[in-house]
Design a protein around this motif. Structure first.
Motif, PDB file in Angstrom:
ATOM      1  N   UNK A 198       0.880  -1.155  -0.053  1.00 22.23           N
ATOM      2  CA  UNK A 198      -0.012   0.073  -0.052  1.00 22.23           C
ATOM      3  C   UNK A 198       0.857   1.215   0.071  1.00 22.23           C
ATOM      4  N   UNK A 199       2.086   1.089   0.546  1.00 24.23           N
ATOM      5  CA  UNK A 199       2.762   2.291   0.618  1.00 24.23           C
ATOM      6  C   UNK A 199       4.305   2.117   0.808  1.00 24.23           C
ATOM      7  N   UNK A 200       5.290   2.775   0.319  1.00 21.78           N
ATOM      8  CA  UNK A 200       6.672   2.691   0.576  1.00 21.78           C
ATOM      9  C   UNK A 200       7.210   4.165   0.558  1.00 21.78           C
ATOM     10  N   UNK A 201       8.126   4.298   1.796  1.00 25.51           N
ATOM     11  CA  UNK A 201       8.710   5.404   1.780  1.00 25.51           C
ATOM     12  C   UNK A 201       9.149   5.899   3.102  1.00 25.51           C
ATOM     13  N   UNK A 202       9.380   7.461   3.436  1.00 26.53           N
ATOM     14  CA  UNK A 202       9.883   7.635   4.694  1.00 26.53           C
ATOM     15  C   UNK A 202       8.540   8.415   5.351  1.00 26.53           C
ATOM     16  N   UNK A 203       9.165   8.618   6.933  1.00 27.92           N
ATOM     17  CA  UNK A 203       8.126   9.108   7.721  1.00 27.92           C
ATOM     18  C   UNK A 203       8.556  10.608   8.363  1.00 27.92           C
ATOM     19  N   UNK A 204       9.502  11.211   7.863  1.00 32.32           N
ATOM     20  CA  UNK A 204       9.839  12.623   7.940  1.00 32.32           C
ATOM     21  C   UNK A 204      10.096  13.405   6.971  1.00 32.32           C
ATOM     22  N   UNK A 205       9.992  14.591   7.118  1.00 27.70           N
ATOM     23  CA  UNK A 205       9.990  15.710   5.883  1.00 27.70           C
ATOM     24  C   UNK A 205      11.513  16.063   5.816  1.00 27.70           C
ATOM     25  N   UNK A 206      12.431  15.683   6.456  1.00 26.51           N
ATOM     26  CA  UNK A 206      13.889  15.823   6.242  1.00 26.51           C
ATOM     27  C   UNK A 206      14.586  15.229   7.148  1.00 26.51           C
ATOM     28  N   UNK A 207      16.016  15.214   6.729  1.00 27.23           N
ATOM     29  CA  UNK A 207      16.862  14.368   7.507  1.00 27.23           C
ATOM     30  C   UNK A 207      16.924  14.640   9.157  1.00 27.23           C
ATOM     31  N   UNK A 208      16.602  13.858   9.952  1.00 31.85           N
ATOM     32  CA  UNK A 208      16.546  14.044  11.224  1.00 31.85           C
ATOM     33  C   UNK A 208      15.522  15.006  11.862  1.00 31.85           C
TER      34      UNK A 208
END
Length: 203
Positions: A148-158
Motif C-alpha cells: 500500500x505504501x513505501x517511503x519515509x516518515x520524516x519531512x527531512x533528515x533528522x
C-alpha cells in the motif's frame, strides 16, 4: 592591519559560513534512495504478516542518527492508530559484524514503541527481500499482502513533525483513499558499515 585587509578577511569568513550552511542544508533536504519493492508481501521472508489488519515494516540502520526522528514519528503513529496496524521494526546487521552490534540506543527506543515487534536482520537479508535501501524506509501491506505504501516518515533528515509519509500512512491504516503512496526517505544507506562519508547512493 589595514582596514581593507580586515574587510577582505570578513568577506572570506562570511563566504565560508555561507558555503558551509548551503552544504548542510543540501544534505538535510536530500533524500536517500528508495529501494525496488515488490507489489506483494515477499514469500521467502521470515517476518510474519498479520492477516486481520495492515502490517507496517520499517528498516533501520542502528548507527543512523537520522533514524531517531523516524522512530519518533513511528511512535506517534502507533499511538494514533493503536491496535489497527501490526508494526515490525527490523534492524539491519551488515555482513561480518558480531551478534549484538545492532543493539544500540535506537534499538532500545524501538522496543519502547507500543505494539511493535523488533528484530535483527543479519547480512541484511530481509532488507533485500523487501527491497529496502535506506534507513527509515517503511512499507505498509494490506491484510491480504498487497503493498500500500513505501517511503519515509520524516519531512527531512533528522526532522520530527508533520510529514506526508506519516499522514499518508495514518490515512491508509484508517482505510481512507490517498493520492500518493510513496514519499521520500531521509536516512543512511542500510548496507553500509561506516558513516564517515555520504553513503546515500550505495547500491
Amino acid at each position: 592591519m589595514p582596514r581593507r585587509h580586515w574587510l577582505i578577511l570578513c568577506l572570506a569568513w562570511l563566504g565560508c559560513m555561507a558555503a558551509g550552511l548551503a552544504l548542510m542544508l543540501r544534505f538535510e533536504w536530500t533524500p536517500g534512495r528508495l529501494g525496488h519493492a515488490s507489489d506483494e508481501w515477499p514469500q521467502d521472508t521470515r517476518l510474519t504478516r498479520d492477516t486481520t489488519r495492515p502490517t507496517l515494516v520499517m528498516f533501520v540502520h542502528p548507527q543512523c542518527t537520522c533514524s531517531r526522528a523516524s522512530l519518533s514519528e513511528l511512535g506517534l503513529l502507533a499511538s494514533d492508530c493503536q491496535d489497527r496496524v501490526a508494526i515490525r521494526i527490523v534492524f539491519v546487521r551488515p555482513h561480518g559484524l558480531p551478534d549484538g552490534w545492532e543493539r544500540t540506543e535506537l534499538f532500545s527506543t524501538a522496543q519502547g514503541i507500543p505494539g511493535s515487534d523488533v528484530s535483527c536482520d543479519p547480512d541484511c537479508r530481509e532488507a533485500r527481500r523487501f527491497g529496502a535501501a535506506t534507513s527509515g524506509e517503511t512499507f505498509l501491506y494490506s491484510a491480504d499482502g498487497r503493498l500500500l505504501f513505501q517511503g519515509g516518515m520524516t519531512a527531512s533528515r533528522g526532522h520530527e513533525g508533520e510529514s506526508i509519509g506519516r499522514t499518508t500512512l495514518i490515512a491508509l491504516i484508517a482505510g481512507r483513499r490517498v493520492d500518493c503512496r510513496r514519499s521520500p526517505v531521509f536516512g543512511c544507506a542500510l548496507r553500509n558499515q561506516s558513516f564517515g562519508a555520504d553513503t546515500r547512493n550505495e547500491p
